[in-house]
Design a protein around this motif. Structure first.
Motif, PDB file in Angstrom:
ATOM      1  N   ALA A 258       4.101  94.025 -64.297  1.00 25.82           N
ATOM      2  CA  ALA A 258       3.571  94.528 -65.223  1.00 25.82           C
ATOM      3  C   ALA A 258       4.325  94.515 -66.528  1.00 25.82           C
ATOM      4  O   ALA A 258       3.709  94.874 -67.565  1.00 25.82           O
ATOM      5  CB  ALA A 258       2.941  96.077 -65.042  1.00 25.82           C
ATOM      6  N   GLY A 259       5.697  94.446 -66.365  1.00 25.72           N
ATOM      7  CA  GLY A 259       6.556  94.346 -67.529  1.00 25.72           C
ATOM      8  C   GLY A 259       6.807  95.550 -68.312  1.00 25.72           C
ATOM      9  O   GLY A 259       7.159  95.753 -69.457  1.00 25.72           O
ATOM     10  N   ILE A 303     -10.395  97.760 -49.208  1.00 25.79           N
ATOM     11  CA  ILE A 303     -10.166  96.355 -49.361  1.00 25.79           C
ATOM     12  C   ILE A 303     -10.633  95.786 -50.898  1.00 25.79           C
ATOM     13  O   ILE A 303      -9.961  95.064 -51.310  1.00 25.79           O
ATOM     14  CB  ILE A 303     -11.534  95.791 -48.581  1.00 25.79           C
ATOM     15  N   VAL A 304     -11.518  96.493 -51.653  1.00 19.99           N
ATOM     16  CA  VAL A 304     -11.886  96.289 -53.001  1.00 19.99           C
ATOM     17  C   VAL A 304     -10.942  96.594 -53.748  1.00 19.99           C
ATOM     18  O   VAL A 304     -10.330  95.701 -54.783  1.00 19.99           O
ATOM     19  CB  VAL A 304     -13.298  96.942 -53.337  1.00 19.99           C
ATOM     20  N   MET A 305     -10.488  97.588 -53.615  1.00 18.28           N
ATOM     21  CA  MET A 305      -9.426  98.165 -54.685  1.00 18.28           C
ATOM     22  C   MET A 305      -8.079  97.415 -54.702  1.00 18.28           C
ATOM     23  O   MET A 305      -7.584  97.198 -55.670  1.00 18.28           O
ATOM     24  CB  MET A 305      -9.059  99.765 -54.372  1.00 18.28           C
ATOM     25  N   MET A 306      -7.459  97.340 -53.290  1.00 17.06           N
ATOM     26  CA  MET A 306      -6.402  96.455 -53.275  1.00 17.06           C
ATOM     27  C   MET A 306      -6.418  95.004 -53.834  1.00 17.06           C
ATOM     28  O   MET A 306      -5.379  94.604 -54.152  1.00 17.06           O
ATOM     29  CB  MET A 306      -5.830  96.641 -51.882  1.00 17.06           C
ATOM     30  N   SER A 310      -4.142  93.358 -56.877  1.00 12.70           N
ATOM     31  CA  SER A 310      -3.373  91.977 -56.940  1.00 12.70           C
ATOM     32  C   SER A 310      -3.806  91.158 -58.404  1.00 12.70           C
ATOM     33  O   SER A 310      -3.187  90.690 -59.022  1.00 12.70           O
ATOM     34  CB  SER A 310      -3.493  91.361 -55.849  1.00 12.70           C
ATOM     35  N   LEU A 311      -5.140  91.222 -58.540  1.00 18.21           N
ATOM     36  CA  LEU A 311      -5.947  90.479 -59.811  1.00 18.21           C
ATOM     37  C   LEU A 311      -5.162  91.213 -61.045  1.00 18.21           C
ATOM     38  O   LEU A 311      -5.236  90.206 -62.138  1.00 18.21           O
ATOM     39  CB  LEU A 311      -7.221  90.484 -59.391  1.00 18.21           C
ATOM     40  N   THR A 312      -5.013  92.394 -61.235  1.00 15.48           N
ATOM     41  CA  THR A 312      -4.696  92.986 -62.363  1.00 15.48           C
ATOM     42  C   THR A 312      -3.374  93.626 -62.354  1.00 15.48           C
ATOM     43  O   THR A 312      -3.157  94.308 -63.542  1.00 15.48           O
ATOM     44  CB  THR A 312      -5.665  94.060 -62.523  1.00 15.48           C
ATOM     45  N   ALA A 313      -2.617  93.260 -61.696  1.00 19.42           N
ATOM     46  CA  ALA A 313      -1.296  94.139 -61.485  1.00 19.42           C
ATOM     47  C   ALA A 313      -0.462  93.871 -62.703  1.00 19.42           C
ATOM     48  O   ALA A 313       0.577  94.604 -63.260  1.00 19.42           O
ATOM     49  CB  ALA A 313      -0.301  93.923 -60.357  1.00 19.42           C
ATOM     50  N   GLY A 381       2.892  91.550 -57.015  1.00 20.42           N
ATOM     51  CA  GLY A 381       1.333  92.004 -57.219  1.00 20.42           C
ATOM     52  C   GLY A 381       0.684  91.389 -55.989  1.00 20.42           C
ATOM     53  O   GLY A 381      -0.504  91.966 -55.560  1.00 20.42           O
ATOM     54  N   ALA A 382       1.032  90.387 -55.114  1.00 22.82           N
ATOM     55  CA  ALA A 382       0.296  89.949 -53.926  1.00 22.82           C
ATOM     56  C   ALA A 382       0.444  90.969 -52.861  1.00 22.82           C
ATOM     57  O   ALA A 382      -0.168  90.682 -51.816  1.00 22.82           O
ATOM     58  CB  ALA A 382       0.866  88.622 -53.331  1.00 22.82           C
ATOM     59  N   THR A 383       1.033  92.185 -53.016  1.00 27.36           N
ATOM     60  CA  THR A 383       1.220  93.152 -51.936  1.00 27.36           C
ATOM     61  C   THR A 383      -0.275  93.846 -51.851  1.00 27.36           C
ATOM     62  O   THR A 383      -0.451  94.219 -50.785  1.00 27.36           O
ATOM     63  CB  THR A 383       2.197  94.277 -52.388  1.00 27.36           C
ATOM     64  N   GLY A 384      -0.945  93.595 -52.655  1.00 20.77           N
ATOM     65  CA  GLY A 384      -2.466  94.120 -52.759  1.00 20.77           C
ATOM     66  C   GLY A 384      -3.185  93.281 -51.720  1.00 20.77           C
ATOM     67  O   GLY A 384      -4.113  93.778 -51.139  1.00 20.77           O
ATOM     68  N   TYR A 385      -3.044  91.978 -51.686  1.00 20.55           N
ATOM     69  CA  TYR A 385      -3.735  91.470 -51.030  1.00 20.55           C
ATOM     70  C   TYR A 385      -3.514  91.458 -49.617  1.00 20.55           C
ATOM     71  O   TYR A 385      -4.258  91.346 -48.594  1.00 20.55           O
ATOM     72  CB  TYR A 385      -3.503  89.737 -51.236  1.00 20.55           C
TER      73      TYR A 385
END
Length: 411
Positions: A258-259, A303-306, A310-313, A381-385
Protein backbone atom coordinates in the motif's frame (compact mmCIF):
# COMPACT_ATOMS: atom_id res chain seq x y z
CA UNK A 1 -19.64 -15.74 47.20
CA UNK A 2 -22.17 -18.44 47.89
CA UNK A 3 -21.01 -21.63 49.55
CA UNK A 4 -23.79 -23.72 48.07
CA UNK A 5 -22.42 -25.98 45.33
CA UNK A 6 -23.61 -25.00 41.87
CA UNK A 7 -24.07 -27.44 39.04
CA UNK A 8 -22.85 -26.51 35.57
CA UNK A 9 -24.58 -28.99 33.31
CA UNK A 10 -24.31 -29.53 29.58
CA UNK A 11 -24.09 -26.18 27.85
CA UNK A 12 -26.34 -27.49 25.11
CA UNK A 13 -29.03 -28.60 27.50
CA UNK A 14 -32.21 -26.62 27.85
CA UNK A 15 -31.94 -27.28 31.58
CA UNK A 16 -28.69 -25.37 31.83
CA UNK A 17 -29.57 -23.30 34.87
CA UNK A 18 -28.72 -24.09 38.49
CA UNK A 19 -31.68 -25.19 40.54
CA UNK A 20 -33.78 -22.66 42.46
CA UNK A 21 -31.70 -22.92 45.63
CA UNK A 22 -28.43 -22.19 43.82
CA UNK A 23 -29.73 -19.95 41.01
CA UNK A 24 -27.33 -17.07 40.45
CA UNK A 25 -28.48 -13.47 40.35
CA UNK A 26 -27.81 -11.36 37.23
CA UNK A 27 -25.13 -9.47 39.18
CA UNK A 28 -23.42 -12.72 40.19
CA UNK A 29 -23.45 -13.94 36.60
CA UNK A 30 -22.01 -10.63 35.41
CA UNK A 31 -19.21 -10.78 37.98
CA UNK A 32 -18.36 -14.36 37.03
CA UNK A 33 -18.26 -13.46 33.34
CA UNK A 34 -16.06 -10.47 34.19
CA UNK A 35 -13.66 -12.70 36.13
CA UNK A 36 -13.44 -15.15 33.23
CA UNK A 37 -13.00 -12.31 30.72
CA UNK A 38 -10.12 -10.85 32.76
CA UNK A 39 -8.39 -14.20 32.36
CA UNK A 40 -8.95 -14.04 28.61
CA UNK A 41 -7.54 -10.50 28.63
CA UNK A 42 -4.41 -11.73 30.37
CA UNK A 43 -3.96 -14.67 28.00
CA UNK A 44 -4.48 -12.49 24.92
CA UNK A 45 -2.03 -9.88 26.22
CA UNK A 46 0.63 -12.47 26.95
CA UNK A 47 0.17 -14.29 23.65
CA UNK A 48 0.43 -11.26 21.36
CA UNK A 49 2.77 -8.91 23.26
CA UNK A 50 5.79 -11.11 22.55
CA UNK A 51 5.45 -10.34 18.83
CA UNK A 52 6.30 -6.69 19.43
CA UNK A 53 9.06 -7.51 21.90
CA UNK A 54 11.02 -10.06 19.86
CA UNK A 55 13.89 -7.64 19.10
CA UNK A 56 14.25 -6.92 22.83
CA UNK A 57 14.25 -10.62 23.71
CA UNK A 58 16.75 -11.37 20.94
CA UNK A 59 19.06 -8.62 22.22
CA UNK A 60 18.91 -9.87 25.81
CA UNK A 61 19.81 -13.45 24.95
CA UNK A 62 22.13 -12.70 22.04
CA UNK A 63 20.13 -14.60 19.42
CA UNK A 64 18.78 -13.58 16.02
CA UNK A 65 15.20 -12.39 15.64
CA UNK A 66 14.24 -15.53 13.64
CA UNK A 67 15.64 -17.62 16.50
CA UNK A 68 13.74 -15.54 19.01
CA UNK A 69 10.60 -16.24 16.97
CA UNK A 70 10.84 -19.86 18.12
CA UNK A 71 9.32 -18.81 21.45
CA UNK A 72 6.08 -17.94 19.61
CA UNK A 73 6.04 -21.42 18.12
CA UNK A 74 6.79 -22.92 21.54
CA UNK A 75 3.78 -21.15 23.05
CA UNK A 76 1.51 -22.27 20.19
CA UNK A 77 2.77 -25.84 20.58
CA UNK A 78 1.91 -25.67 24.27
CA UNK A 79 -1.64 -24.61 23.39
CA UNK A 80 -2.11 -27.41 20.86
CA UNK A 81 -0.73 -30.11 23.18
CA UNK A 82 -2.04 -28.82 26.48
CA UNK A 83 -5.71 -28.33 25.63
CA UNK A 84 -6.71 -31.96 24.99
CA UNK A 85 -4.37 -33.50 27.56
CA UNK A 86 -5.38 -31.21 30.42
CA UNK A 87 -9.07 -31.41 29.57
CA UNK A 88 -8.99 -35.21 29.58
CA UNK A 89 -6.88 -35.64 32.72
CA UNK A 90 -8.97 -33.09 34.63
CA UNK A 91 -12.29 -34.73 33.76
CA UNK A 92 -13.12 -35.42 37.41
CA UNK A 93 -12.18 -31.97 38.69
CA UNK A 94 -14.84 -29.34 39.45
CA UNK A 95 -14.73 -26.57 36.88
CA UNK A 96 -13.92 -23.92 39.47
CA UNK A 97 -10.95 -25.90 40.73
CA UNK A 98 -9.75 -26.51 37.19
CA UNK A 99 -10.01 -22.83 36.25
CA UNK A 100 -8.04 -21.84 39.36
CA UNK A 101 -5.30 -24.37 38.55
CA UNK A 102 -5.12 -23.32 34.91
CA UNK A 103 -4.85 -19.62 35.63
CA UNK A 104 -2.35 -20.23 38.43
CA UNK A 105 -0.16 -22.14 35.97
CA UNK A 106 -0.52 -19.32 33.46
CA UNK A 107 0.47 -16.68 36.03
CA UNK A 108 3.42 -18.76 37.25
CA UNK A 109 4.58 -19.45 33.69
CA UNK A 110 4.66 -15.74 32.86
CA UNK A 111 6.46 -14.87 36.11
CA UNK A 112 9.12 -17.51 35.41
CA UNK A 113 9.35 -16.29 31.79
CA UNK A 114 10.27 -12.85 33.14
CA UNK A 115 12.98 -14.39 35.33
CA UNK A 116 14.39 -16.87 32.78
CA UNK A 117 18.22 -16.58 32.79
CA UNK A 118 18.83 -18.17 29.37
CA UNK A 119 17.07 -18.42 26.03
CA UNK A 120 16.51 -22.15 26.42
CA UNK A 121 14.76 -21.76 29.76
CA UNK A 122 12.74 -18.82 28.40
CA UNK A 123 11.54 -20.96 25.48
CA UNK A 124 10.60 -23.76 27.88
CA UNK A 125 8.63 -21.33 30.04
CA UNK A 126 6.72 -20.06 27.01
CA UNK A 127 5.78 -23.65 26.15
CA UNK A 128 4.59 -24.30 29.72
CA UNK A 129 2.67 -21.02 29.75
CA UNK A 130 0.81 -22.08 26.60
CA UNK A 131 -0.38 -25.37 28.11
CA UNK A 132 -3.41 -23.95 30.04
CA UNK A 133 -4.49 -21.57 27.24
CA UNK A 134 -6.97 -23.77 25.36
CA UNK A 135 -8.32 -25.57 28.41
CA UNK A 136 -8.99 -22.25 30.17
CA UNK A 137 -10.98 -20.79 27.29
CA UNK A 138 -12.84 -24.05 26.77
CA UNK A 139 -13.89 -24.45 30.40
CA UNK A 140 -14.64 -20.72 30.75
CA UNK A 141 -16.94 -20.92 27.72
CA UNK A 142 -18.75 -23.92 29.20
CA UNK A 143 -19.26 -22.15 32.53
CA UNK A 144 -20.56 -19.01 30.81
CA UNK A 145 -22.92 -20.95 28.55
CA UNK A 146 -24.26 -23.03 31.43
CA UNK A 147 -25.37 -19.88 33.26
CA UNK A 148 -27.22 -18.45 30.26
CA UNK A 149 -30.63 -19.11 28.78
CA UNK A 150 -30.45 -21.56 25.85
CA UNK A 151 -31.07 -18.80 23.30
CA UNK A 152 -28.34 -16.60 24.80
CA UNK A 153 -25.48 -19.10 25.07
CA UNK A 154 -23.36 -17.64 22.25
CA UNK A 155 -23.61 -14.15 23.72
CA UNK A 156 -22.37 -15.50 27.06
CA UNK A 157 -19.44 -17.17 25.29
CA UNK A 158 -18.81 -13.93 23.39
CA UNK A 159 -18.63 -11.91 26.60
CA UNK A 160 -15.91 -14.23 27.91
CA UNK A 161 -14.06 -14.01 24.58
CA UNK A 162 -14.33 -10.21 24.79
CA UNK A 163 -11.37 -10.30 27.16
CA UNK A 164 -9.23 -11.78 24.37
CA UNK A 165 -10.37 -9.28 21.74
CA UNK A 166 -9.96 -6.27 24.04
CA UNK A 167 -6.41 -7.47 24.70
CA UNK A 168 -5.59 -6.74 21.05
CA UNK A 169 -6.65 -3.12 21.57
CA UNK A 170 -5.45 -2.35 25.10
CA UNK A 171 -3.47 -5.16 26.72
CA UNK A 172 -1.00 -5.90 23.94
CA UNK A 173 -0.11 -2.23 23.19
CA UNK A 174 0.23 -1.55 26.93
CA UNK A 175 2.50 -4.54 27.53
CA UNK A 176 4.54 -3.75 24.42
CA UNK A 177 4.98 -0.12 25.48
CA UNK A 178 5.96 -1.18 29.01
CA UNK A 179 8.41 -3.72 27.61
CA UNK A 180 10.04 -1.21 25.30
CA UNK A 181 10.24 1.59 27.87
CA UNK A 182 11.43 -0.55 30.79
CA UNK A 183 12.19 -4.16 29.94
CA UNK A 184 10.44 -6.99 28.15
CA UNK A 185 10.63 -8.80 31.50
CA UNK A 186 8.34 -6.14 33.00
CA UNK A 187 5.75 -6.93 30.34
CA UNK A 188 5.61 -10.57 31.39
CA UNK A 189 5.42 -9.60 35.05
CA UNK A 190 2.41 -7.45 34.13
CA UNK A 191 0.73 -10.44 32.46
CA UNK A 192 1.55 -12.60 35.49
CA UNK A 193 -0.14 -9.98 37.66
CA UNK A 194 -3.28 -10.09 35.50
CA UNK A 195 -3.27 -13.87 35.91
CA UNK A 196 -3.01 -13.53 39.69
CA UNK A 197 -5.92 -11.06 39.72
CA UNK A 198 -7.97 -13.55 37.70
CA UNK A 199 -7.26 -16.29 40.24
CA UNK A 200 -8.54 -14.02 43.02
CA UNK A 201 -11.66 -13.01 41.07
CA UNK A 202 -12.56 -16.61 40.22
CA UNK A 203 -11.98 -17.70 43.82
CA UNK A 204 -14.28 -14.93 45.08
CA UNK A 205 -17.11 -14.91 42.55
CA UNK A 206 -17.42 -18.39 41.01
CA UNK A 207 -19.47 -20.72 43.25
CA UNK A 208 -18.30 -24.20 44.11
CA UNK A 209 -19.63 -26.71 41.62
CA UNK A 210 -20.15 -30.44 41.51
CA UNK A 211 -18.45 -32.74 39.07
CA UNK A 212 -20.95 -33.98 36.49
CA UNK A 213 -22.24 -37.47 37.18
CA UNK A 214 -20.30 -40.10 35.27
CA UNK A 215 -17.42 -37.76 34.40
CA UNK A 216 -14.26 -39.64 33.42
CA UNK A 217 -11.27 -39.51 31.13
CA UNK A 218 -12.89 -42.17 28.93
CA UNK A 219 -16.05 -40.10 28.52
CA UNK A 220 -14.09 -37.00 27.57
CA UNK A 221 -12.00 -38.95 25.08
CA UNK A 222 -15.23 -40.16 23.49
CA UNK A 223 -15.40 -36.72 21.84
CA UNK A 224 -12.79 -37.96 19.39
CA UNK A 225 -15.09 -40.78 18.29
CA UNK A 226 -17.70 -38.33 16.96
CA UNK A 227 -17.39 -37.35 13.31
CA UNK A 228 -19.19 -34.04 13.87
CA UNK A 229 -16.57 -33.02 16.43
CA UNK A 230 -13.76 -33.65 13.94
CA UNK A 231 -15.62 -31.75 11.23
CA UNK A 232 -16.05 -28.82 13.59
CA UNK A 233 -12.33 -28.90 14.37
CA UNK A 234 -11.59 -28.93 10.64
CA UNK A 235 -13.79 -25.91 10.04
CA UNK A 236 -11.83 -23.99 12.69
CA UNK A 237 -8.37 -25.23 11.67
CA UNK A 238 -8.83 -24.68 7.93
CA UNK A 239 -11.67 -22.20 7.47
CA UNK A 240 -10.20 -19.50 9.69
CA UNK A 241 -6.58 -19.81 8.62
CA UNK A 242 -7.18 -16.97 6.18
CA UNK A 243 -7.44 -14.37 8.93
CA UNK A 244 -3.98 -15.34 10.15
CA UNK A 245 -2.58 -15.49 6.61
CA UNK A 246 -3.42 -11.81 6.19
CA UNK A 247 -2.64 -10.69 9.75
CA UNK A 248 0.78 -12.38 9.90
CA UNK A 249 2.12 -10.20 7.08
CA UNK A 250 -0.03 -7.11 7.47
CA UNK A 251 2.91 -4.87 8.46
CA UNK A 252 4.77 -5.52 5.21
CA UNK A 253 1.54 -5.34 3.21
CA UNK A 254 0.92 -1.91 4.70
CA UNK A 255 4.36 -0.52 3.86
CA UNK A 256 5.41 -2.45 0.73
CA UNK A 257 2.10 -3.00 -1.06
CA UNK A 258 0.00 0.00 0.00
CA UNK A 259 3.04 2.28 0.23
CA UNK A 260 2.08 3.68 3.63
CA UNK A 261 4.69 4.95 6.13
CA UNK A 262 5.83 2.68 8.95
CA UNK A 263 3.92 4.78 11.46
CA UNK A 264 0.65 3.66 9.87
CA UNK A 265 1.26 0.02 10.82
CA UNK A 266 0.08 0.67 14.38
CA UNK A 267 -3.13 2.27 13.08
CA UNK A 268 -3.79 -0.63 10.72
CA UNK A 269 -3.27 -3.10 13.58
CA UNK A 270 -5.68 -1.06 15.69
CA UNK A 271 -8.29 -1.34 12.93
CA UNK A 272 -7.83 -5.10 13.02
CA UNK A 273 -8.36 -5.11 16.80
CA UNK A 274 -11.48 -2.96 16.51
CA UNK A 275 -12.81 -5.36 13.88
CA UNK A 276 -12.24 -8.32 16.20
CA UNK A 277 -14.23 -6.65 18.96
CA UNK A 278 -17.07 -5.65 16.64
CA UNK A 279 -17.12 -9.15 15.16
CA UNK A 280 -17.17 -10.79 18.59
CA UNK A 281 -20.14 -8.72 19.79
CA UNK A 282 -22.21 -8.94 16.60
CA UNK A 283 -21.24 -12.53 15.86
CA UNK A 284 -22.31 -13.82 19.27
CA UNK A 285 -25.70 -12.15 18.82
CA UNK A 286 -26.10 -13.56 15.31
CA UNK A 287 -25.15 -17.02 16.55
CA UNK A 288 -27.96 -17.00 19.11
CA UNK A 289 -30.40 -16.40 16.26
CA UNK A 290 -28.82 -18.84 13.80
CA UNK A 291 -25.77 -20.85 14.82
CA UNK A 292 -25.22 -22.61 11.50
CA UNK A 293 -26.20 -19.54 9.51
CA UNK A 294 -23.54 -17.48 11.29
CA UNK A 295 -20.76 -19.99 10.65
CA UNK A 296 -21.65 -20.57 7.01
CA UNK A 297 -22.42 -16.91 6.38
CA UNK A 298 -19.13 -15.69 7.84
CA UNK A 299 -17.12 -18.21 5.84
CA UNK A 300 -18.85 -17.04 2.66
CA UNK A 301 -18.28 -13.41 3.70
CA UNK A 302 -14.56 -14.15 4.18
CA UNK A 303 -14.24 -15.63 0.71
CA UNK A 304 -15.52 -12.42 -0.87
CA UNK A 305 -13.82 -9.99 1.51
CA UNK A 306 -10.39 -11.63 1.35
CA UNK A 307 -10.51 -11.74 -2.44
CA UNK A 308 -11.26 -8.01 -2.42
CA UNK A 309 -8.32 -7.56 -0.04
CA UNK A 310 -5.91 -9.01 -2.61
CA UNK A 311 -7.44 -7.02 -5.46
CA UNK A 312 -7.26 -3.68 -3.62
CA UNK A 313 -4.36 -4.03 -1.14
CA UNK A 314 -2.36 -1.44 -3.09
CA UNK A 315 -5.01 1.18 -2.25
CA UNK A 316 -4.50 2.59 1.29
CA UNK A 317 -8.19 3.25 1.98
CA UNK A 318 -9.30 -0.18 0.81
CA UNK A 319 -6.47 -1.82 2.73
CA UNK A 320 -7.73 -0.22 5.94
CA UNK A 321 -11.33 -1.21 5.19
CA UNK A 322 -10.41 -4.80 4.40
CA UNK A 323 -8.18 -5.15 7.48
CA UNK A 324 -11.08 -3.98 9.66
CA UNK A 325 -13.39 -6.50 7.95
CA UNK A 326 -10.78 -9.24 8.36
CA UNK A 327 -10.90 -8.64 12.09
CA UNK A 328 -14.69 -8.81 11.92
CA UNK A 329 -14.24 -12.40 10.75
CA UNK A 330 -13.79 -13.24 14.45
CA UNK A 331 -17.61 -13.14 14.49
CA UNK A 332 -17.68 -16.85 13.72
CA UNK A 333 -15.58 -17.84 16.75
CA UNK A 334 -18.37 -17.77 19.40
CA UNK A 335 -20.60 -19.66 16.97
CA UNK A 336 -18.01 -22.38 16.32
CA UNK A 337 -17.36 -22.72 20.06
CA UNK A 338 -21.08 -23.04 20.79
CA UNK A 339 -21.69 -25.56 17.99
CA UNK A 340 -18.84 -27.67 19.29
CA UNK A 341 -20.58 -27.82 22.66
CA UNK A 342 -23.68 -29.13 20.91
CA UNK A 343 -22.03 -31.84 18.82
CA UNK A 344 -19.72 -33.02 21.65
CA UNK A 345 -22.69 -34.26 23.74
CA UNK A 346 -21.35 -35.31 27.17
CA UNK A 347 -17.65 -34.81 26.29
CA UNK A 348 -17.81 -31.04 26.18
CA UNK A 349 -14.78 -30.10 28.23
CA UNK A 350 -12.29 -31.83 25.96
CA UNK A 351 -14.05 -30.66 22.79
CA UNK A 352 -14.36 -27.04 23.93
CA UNK A 353 -10.72 -26.90 24.99
CA UNK A 354 -9.38 -28.56 21.85
CA UNK A 355 -11.23 -26.01 19.73
CA UNK A 356 -8.52 -23.53 20.70
CA UNK A 357 -5.90 -26.00 19.53
CA UNK A 358 -7.68 -25.96 16.17
CA UNK A 359 -7.52 -22.17 16.01
CA UNK A 360 -3.78 -22.28 16.76
CA UNK A 361 -3.39 -24.75 13.91
CA UNK A 362 -5.27 -22.22 11.75
CA UNK A 363 -2.75 -19.62 12.86
CA UNK A 364 0.22 -21.77 11.86
CA UNK A 365 -1.40 -22.98 8.62
CA UNK A 366 -2.40 -19.49 7.48
CA UNK A 367 1.00 -17.98 8.22
CA UNK A 368 2.82 -20.87 6.52
CA UNK A 369 0.74 -20.82 3.32
CA UNK A 370 0.88 -17.04 3.19
CA UNK A 371 4.66 -17.24 3.44
CA UNK A 372 4.81 -19.73 0.57
CA UNK A 373 2.80 -17.44 -1.70
CA UNK A 374 5.00 -14.47 -0.81
CA UNK A 375 8.18 -16.50 -1.36
CA UNK A 376 6.84 -17.56 -4.76
CA UNK A 377 6.84 -13.90 -5.79
CA UNK A 378 3.13 -13.13 -5.74
CA UNK A 379 3.48 -10.30 -3.22
CA UNK A 380 2.11 -9.60 0.23
CA UNK A 381 -1.33 -8.72 -1.10
CA UNK A 382 -1.75 -12.28 -2.35
CA UNK A 383 -2.22 -13.50 1.22
CA UNK A 384 -5.87 -12.56 0.77
CA UNK A 385 -6.25 -15.15 -1.98
CA UNK A 386 -4.78 -17.73 0.41
CA UNK A 387 -7.43 -16.70 2.93
CA UNK A 388 -10.21 -16.97 0.35
CA UNK A 389 -9.16 -20.50 -0.60
CA UNK A 390 -8.94 -21.60 3.04
CA UNK A 391 -12.36 -20.06 3.74
CA UNK A 392 -13.81 -21.92 0.76
CA UNK A 393 -12.37 -25.20 2.03
CA UNK A 394 -13.77 -24.48 5.47
CA UNK A 395 -17.19 -23.74 3.97
CA UNK A 396 -17.08 -27.03 2.06
CA UNK A 397 -16.28 -28.95 5.26
CA UNK A 398 -19.07 -27.15 7.08
CA UNK A 399 -21.53 -28.00 4.29
CA UNK A 400 -20.60 -31.68 4.63
CA UNK A 401 -21.14 -31.42 8.39
CA UNK A 402 -24.62 -29.94 7.99
CA UNK A 403 -25.64 -32.46 5.30
CA UNK A 404 -24.54 -35.42 7.42
CA UNK A 405 -26.29 -34.00 10.47
CA UNK A 406 -29.55 -33.68 8.54
CA UNK A 407 -29.27 -37.25 7.28
CA UNK A 408 -28.69 -38.52 10.81
CA UNK A 409 -31.71 -36.63 12.13
CA UNK A 410 -33.91 -38.10 9.38
CA UNK A 411 -32.65 -41.60 10.11
Amino acid sequence: MTDAPAVYPSASSTASQPDEQTRLSPLSVALIELALAVGGFGIGTGEFAIMGLLPNVASTYGVSIPQAGHVISAYALGVVIGAPIIAALAAKLPRKTLLLLLMSLFALGNALSALAPAFGSFTLMRFITGLPHGAYFGVAALVAASMAEPHRRARAVGRVMLGLTIATLIGTPLATFLGQMMSWRAAFLLVAGIGAITVALIAIYLPKDKVAEGASIRRELSAFTRLQVWLCFAVAAVGFGGMFSIFSYIAKTTTDTAGLPTGMVAIVLTLFGIGMNVGNVLGSRMADYSLKGTIGGMLAFNIVMMSVFSLTAHTPVMLCVCVFLTGCGFAACPAVQTRLMDVAADAQTLAAATNHSAFNIANALGAWLGGLVIAAGYGYGATGYVGAVLSALGLAVFAVSVILERRESRG
